[in-house]
Write a protein that holds these residues in place. Structure first.
Motif, PDB file in Angstrom:
ATOM      1  N   SER A 104       0.833  -1.211   0.000  1.00  0.00           N
ATOM      2  CA  SER A 104       0.000   0.000   0.000  1.00  0.00           C
ATOM      3  C   SER A 104       0.864   1.257   0.000  1.00  0.00           C
ATOM      4  O   SER A 104       0.564   2.233  -0.696  1.00  0.00           O
ATOM      5  CB  SER A 104      -0.924  -0.002   1.222  1.00  0.00           C
ATOM      6  N   LEU A 105       1.953   1.234   0.762  1.00  0.00           N
ATOM      7  CA  LEU A 105       2.868   2.381   0.781  1.00  0.00           C
ATOM      8  C   LEU A 105       3.536   2.571  -0.575  1.00  0.00           C
ATOM      9  O   LEU A 105       3.671   3.702  -1.059  1.00  0.00           O
ATOM     10  CB  LEU A 105       3.932   2.184   1.862  1.00  0.00           C
ATOM     11  N   LEU A 106       3.965   1.473  -1.195  1.00  0.00           N
ATOM     12  CA  LEU A 106       4.616   1.560  -2.507  1.00  0.00           C
ATOM     13  C   LEU A 106       3.655   2.107  -3.561  1.00  0.00           C
ATOM     14  O   LEU A 106       4.038   2.923  -4.410  1.00  0.00           O
ATOM     15  CB  LEU A 106       5.137   0.187  -2.925  1.00  0.00           C
ATOM     16  N   LEU A 107       2.399   1.673  -3.500  1.00  0.00           N
ATOM     17  CA  LEU A 107       1.404   2.165  -4.453  1.00  0.00           C
ATOM     18  C   LEU A 107       1.084   3.634  -4.194  1.00  0.00           C
ATOM     19  O   LEU A 107       0.909   4.418  -5.136  1.00  0.00           O
ATOM     20  CB  LEU A 107       0.134   1.318  -4.357  1.00  0.00           C
ATOM     21  N   ASN A 164       7.295  -7.281  -4.191  1.00  0.00           N
ATOM     22  CA  ASN A 164       8.677  -7.089  -4.638  1.00  0.00           C
ATOM     23  C   ASN A 164       8.747  -6.515  -6.054  1.00  0.00           C
ATOM     24  O   ASN A 164       9.569  -5.639  -6.333  1.00  0.00           O
ATOM     25  CB  ASN A 164       9.444  -8.417  -4.574  1.00  0.00           C
ATOM     26  N   VAL A 165       7.894  -6.988  -6.950  1.00  0.00           N
ATOM     27  CA  VAL A 165       7.979  -6.500  -8.328  1.00  0.00           C
ATOM     28  C   VAL A 165       7.325  -5.130  -8.498  1.00  0.00           C
ATOM     29  O   VAL A 165       7.486  -4.496  -9.542  1.00  0.00           O
ATOM     30  CB  VAL A 165       7.376  -7.517  -9.337  1.00  0.00           C
ATOM     31  N   ILE A 166       6.585  -4.659  -7.475  1.00  0.00           N
ATOM     32  CA  ILE A 166       6.060  -3.305  -7.523  1.00  0.00           C
ATOM     33  C   ILE A 166       7.168  -2.282  -7.293  1.00  0.00           C
ATOM     34  O   ILE A 166       7.123  -1.162  -7.810  1.00  0.00           O
ATOM     35  CB  ILE A 166       4.929  -3.120  -6.479  1.00  0.00           C
ATOM     36  N   VAL A 167       8.200  -2.682  -6.544  1.00  0.00           N
ATOM     37  CA  VAL A 167       9.290  -1.766  -6.190  1.00  0.00           C
ATOM     38  C   VAL A 167       9.886  -1.058  -7.410  1.00  0.00           C
ATOM     39  O   VAL A 167      10.078   0.164  -7.396  1.00  0.00           O
ATOM     40  CB  VAL A 167      10.385  -2.506  -5.394  1.00  0.00           C
ATOM     41  N   PRO A 168      10.205  -1.763  -8.512  1.00  0.00           N
ATOM     42  CA  PRO A 168      10.840  -1.072  -9.645  1.00  0.00           C
ATOM     43  C   PRO A 168       9.939  -0.128 -10.423  1.00  0.00           C
ATOM     44  O   PRO A 168      10.446   0.696 -11.186  1.00  0.00           O
ATOM     45  CB  PRO A 168      11.286  -2.236 -10.555  1.00  0.00           C
ATOM     46  N   VAL A 169       8.615  -0.256 -10.270  1.00  0.00           N
ATOM     47  CA  VAL A 169       7.707   0.575 -11.056  1.00  0.00           C
ATOM     48  C   VAL A 169       8.018   2.057 -10.839  1.00  0.00           C
ATOM     49  O   VAL A 169       8.076   2.841 -11.786  1.00  0.00           O
ATOM     50  CB  VAL A 169       6.240   0.258 -10.695  1.00  0.00           C
ATOM     51  N   LEU A 170       8.240   2.434  -9.585  1.00  0.00           N
ATOM     52  CA  LEU A 170       8.652   3.800  -9.292  1.00  0.00           C
ATOM     53  C   LEU A 170      10.153   3.890  -9.062  1.00  0.00           C
ATOM     54  O   LEU A 170      10.773   4.916  -9.375  1.00  0.00           O
ATOM     55  CB  LEU A 170       7.915   4.336  -8.058  1.00  0.00           C
ATOM     56  N   GLY A 171      10.741   2.824  -8.541  1.00  0.00           N
ATOM     57  CA  GLY A 171      12.171   2.840  -8.213  1.00  0.00           C
ATOM     58  C   GLY A 171      13.054   3.188  -9.387  1.00  0.00           C
ATOM     59  O   GLY A 171      14.047   3.928  -9.240  1.00  0.00           O
ATOM     60  N   ALA A 172      12.711   2.687 -10.573  1.00  0.00           N
ATOM     61  CA  ALA A 172      13.513   2.987 -11.759  1.00  0.00           C
ATOM     62  C   ALA A 172      13.456   4.467 -12.100  1.00  0.00           C
ATOM     63  O   ALA A 172      14.456   5.077 -12.478  1.00  0.00           O
ATOM     64  CB  ALA A 172      13.029   2.136 -12.938  1.00  0.00           C
ATOM     65  N   ARG A 173      12.269   5.070 -11.943  1.00  0.00           N
ATOM     66  CA  ARG A 173      12.135   6.509 -12.232  1.00  0.00           C
ATOM     67  C   ARG A 173      12.881   7.364 -11.208  1.00  0.00           C
ATOM     68  O   ARG A 173      13.362   8.450 -11.527  1.00  0.00           O
ATOM     69  CB  ARG A 173      10.654   6.892 -12.244  1.00  0.00           C
ATOM     70  N   LEU A 174      12.973   6.849  -9.993  1.00  0.00           N
ATOM     71  CA  LEU A 174      13.685   7.580  -8.946  1.00  0.00           C
ATOM     72  C   LEU A 174      15.198   7.411  -9.047  1.00  0.00           C
ATOM     73  O   LEU A 174      15.947   8.104  -8.359  1.00  0.00           O
ATOM     74  CB  LEU A 174      13.215   7.106  -7.564  1.00  0.00           C
ATOM     75  N   PRO A 223       2.241 -11.339 -13.224  1.00  0.00           N
ATOM     76  CA  PRO A 223       2.811 -11.047 -14.543  1.00  0.00           C
ATOM     77  C   PRO A 223       2.507  -9.635 -15.028  1.00  0.00           C
ATOM     78  O   PRO A 223       3.334  -9.012 -15.710  1.00  0.00           O
ATOM     79  CB  PRO A 223       2.167 -12.103 -15.459  1.00  0.00           C
ATOM     80  N   SER A 224       1.343  -9.106 -14.657  1.00  0.00           N
ATOM     81  CA  SER A 224       0.981  -7.749 -15.083  1.00  0.00           C
ATOM     82  C   SER A 224       1.892  -6.711 -14.439  1.00  0.00           C
ATOM     83  O   SER A 224       2.398  -5.805 -15.100  1.00  0.00           O
ATOM     84  CB  SER A 224      -0.482  -7.461 -14.725  1.00  0.00           C
ATOM     85  N   VAL A 225       2.100  -6.844 -13.122  1.00  0.00           N
ATOM     86  CA  VAL A 225       2.981  -5.911 -12.421  1.00  0.00           C
ATOM     87  C   VAL A 225       4.422  -6.108 -12.869  1.00  0.00           C
ATOM     88  O   VAL A 225       5.181  -5.140 -13.012  1.00  0.00           O
ATOM     89  CB  VAL A 225       2.858  -6.088 -10.897  1.00  0.00           C
ATOM     90  N   ALA A 226       4.811  -7.365 -13.101  1.00  0.00           N
ATOM     91  CA  ALA A 226       6.172  -7.634 -13.559  1.00  0.00           C
ATOM     92  C   ALA A 226       6.437  -6.971 -14.908  1.00  0.00           C
ATOM     93  O   ALA A 226       7.540  -6.472 -15.166  1.00  0.00           O
ATOM     94  CB  ALA A 226       6.407  -9.142 -13.661  1.00  0.00           C
ATOM     95  N   PHE A 227       5.421  -6.950 -15.782  1.00  0.00           N
ATOM     96  CA  PHE A 227       5.563  -6.245 -17.065  1.00  0.00           C
ATOM     97  C   PHE A 227       5.840  -4.763 -16.832  1.00  0.00           C
ATOM     98  O   PHE A 227       6.760  -4.187 -17.437  1.00  0.00           O
ATOM     99  CB  PHE A 227       4.288  -6.414 -17.898  1.00  0.00           C
ATOM    100  N   LEU A 228       5.067  -4.144 -15.935  1.00  0.00           N
ATOM    101  CA  LEU A 228       5.257  -2.717 -15.651  1.00  0.00           C
ATOM    102  C   LEU A 228       6.638  -2.450 -15.073  1.00  0.00           C
ATOM    103  O   LEU A 228       7.296  -1.463 -15.427  1.00  0.00           O
ATOM    104  CB  LEU A 228       4.181  -2.243 -14.681  1.00  0.00           C
ATOM    105  N   ALA A 229       7.086  -3.331 -14.181  1.00  0.00           N
ATOM    106  CA  ALA A 229       8.407  -3.164 -13.570  1.00  0.00           C
ATOM    107  C   ALA A 229       9.505  -3.318 -14.617  1.00  0.00           C
ATOM    108  O   ALA A 229      10.456  -2.529 -14.663  1.00  0.00           O
ATOM    109  CB  ALA A 229       8.591  -4.189 -12.447  1.00  0.00           C
ATOM    110  N   TYR A 230       9.352  -4.313 -15.470  1.00  0.00           N
ATOM    111  CA  TYR A 230      10.390  -4.602 -16.464  1.00  0.00           C
ATOM    112  C   TYR A 230      10.545  -3.466 -17.461  1.00  0.00           C
ATOM    113  O   TYR A 230      11.667  -3.032 -17.758  1.00  0.00           O
ATOM    114  CB  TYR A 230      10.061  -5.914 -17.181  1.00  0.00           C
ATOM    115  N   VAL A 231       9.423  -2.947 -17.974  1.00  0.00           N
ATOM    116  CA  VAL A 231       9.527  -1.865 -18.954  1.00  0.00           C
ATOM    117  C   VAL A 231       9.963  -0.564 -18.277  1.00  0.00           C
ATOM    118  O   VAL A 231      10.549   0.309 -18.931  1.00  0.00           O
ATOM    119  CB  VAL A 231       8.205  -1.662 -19.724  1.00  0.00           C
ATOM    120  N   SER A 232       9.703  -0.420 -16.971  1.00  0.00           N
ATOM    121  CA  SER A 232      10.191   0.762 -16.257  1.00  0.00           C
ATOM    122  C   SER A 232      11.714   0.746 -16.182  1.00  0.00           C
ATOM    123  O   SER A 232      12.365   1.791 -16.272  1.00  0.00           O
ATOM    124  CB  SER A 232       9.608   0.810 -14.845  1.00  0.00           C
TER     125      SER A 232
END
Length: 332
Positions: A104-107, A164-174, A223-232
């Motif tokens: 929830s915090l990551l989102l 865990n795979v939600i972390v890169p969604v914003l982490g890569a941009r940061l 797999p959906s979140v992993a896609f977002l993390a991977y392309v990020s």
């Protein structure tokens, strides 16, 4: 409404004379995940439909307020009834829901990044630290000496991996590239292992009990979140990215096939498991459309988003109705 999570009796039965606060479940944080998922899905559709940006801002305010309320109640429970929190932690199913707190915090951090990058970074760092600790703690609990039964295994066990795979969604941009790859790797490893276990349980053992059957929808999320993390992290759609997205579509098709059974089930908090997976699939479809220029994927994103809005409105109504009737926070 009883909130029994398995068909096997719990080794610790809480005394019925305790207040409702004592029975305030950690699963309530799944509501926050659903609302934040809706916020991000509306935001993802805004480039194609700008008016969705206003709806996303409203959803963010509501989601943040709900997070504060739920967190406040659960902190109060932890201070007043620490033994009840310990009971949830030692429960074979509920333990998997503790990472919903850090997810929830990551989102939340991802949702407010557009408005306040600095605040988003601090919230993201707190979420990452908590997610790392909870992942190790939960997996350690799984592989400890206590005995688990096949009936305890449900798609809800994916939640630590999804976190865990939600972390890169914003982490890569940061700019936290290596941290993002670290959590992505851990999440993918646990997802593959747990997917094997869950499919074995679904095929060769008794069906999931009715109250937990809505967690089947969680199959869509990893797999959906992993896609977002991977392309990020990579900035492009390659073959592996397509595999992840289309795996999400395949699991969505499997879930659609289960709709006749889902429609017959009574309401429970586990129904909130429908919201975040739908949100992640909608966001992934919009993101693919933006990177690849595919109108088909944009249309899929719009359709899933429409379904998500209907689902969340229905869940809010049913949850509010259950709260008014005193059917929530009851002893098991």
């Amino acid at each position: 409404m009883s909130e029994q999570l398995t068909d096997t009796p719990d080794p610790i039965t809480p005394p019925v004379e305790l207040s409702r606060l004592a029975h305030f479940p950690v699963t309530f944080f799944a509501i926050v995940m659903g609302l934040m998922g809706l916020t991000l899905a509306l935001h993802a559709g805004a480039p194609a439909y700008p008016w969705l940006l206003h709806a996303s801002s409203l959803a963010l305010l509501i989601g943040a307020a709900v997070l504060l309320v739920i967190a406040g109640f659960y902190i109060a429970k932890a201070m007043r009834y620490p033994a009840m929190v310990a009971e949830e932690w030692h429960h074979p199913v509920k333990i998997a829901f503790f990472p919903t707190i850090t997810v929830s915090l990551l989102l939340l951090a991802t949702a407010i990044y557009t408005y306040s990058p600095l605040l988003a970074e601090w919230i993201w760092l707190a979420g990452v630290a908590g997610q790392g600790v909870l992942t190790i703690a939960v997996v350690t609990g799984w592989i400890s000496h206590r005995s688990f039964q096949v009936g305890h295994l449900t798609p809800a066990w994916f939640i630590p991996a999804v976190g865990n795979v939600i972390v890169p969604v914003l982490g890569a941009r940061l700019g936290y590239i290596e941290t993002s790859w670290l959590f992505f790797s851990g999440g993918m490893i646990f997802w593959i292992v747990l997917l094997t276990l869950v499919m074995n349980r679904l095929i060769f053992h008794d069906p999931i009990v009715a109250r937990l059957f809505p967690t089947m929808v969680i199959l869509i999320a990893p797999p959906s979140v992993a896609f977002l993390a991977y392309v990020s992290m990579t900035g492009e759609v390659d073959g592996f990215a397509r595999i992840l997205l289309y795996a999400g579509y395949i699991f969505a098709a499997l879930v659609v096939a289960q709709l006749p059974r889902l429609a017959k089930l009574p309401f429970a908090l586990s129904w909130w498991a429908l919201s975040f997976p739908l949100a992640s699939l909608s966001i992934a479809s919009f993101r693919f459309s933006q990177l690849d220029g595919s109108r088909v994927h944009q249309t899929i994103g719009v359709i899933v988003l429409a379904v998500l809005v209907v689902v969340v409105v229905g869940l809010v109504y049913r949850t509010g109705k259950a709260i008014m009737r005193g059917e929530i926070c009851l002893p098991e």
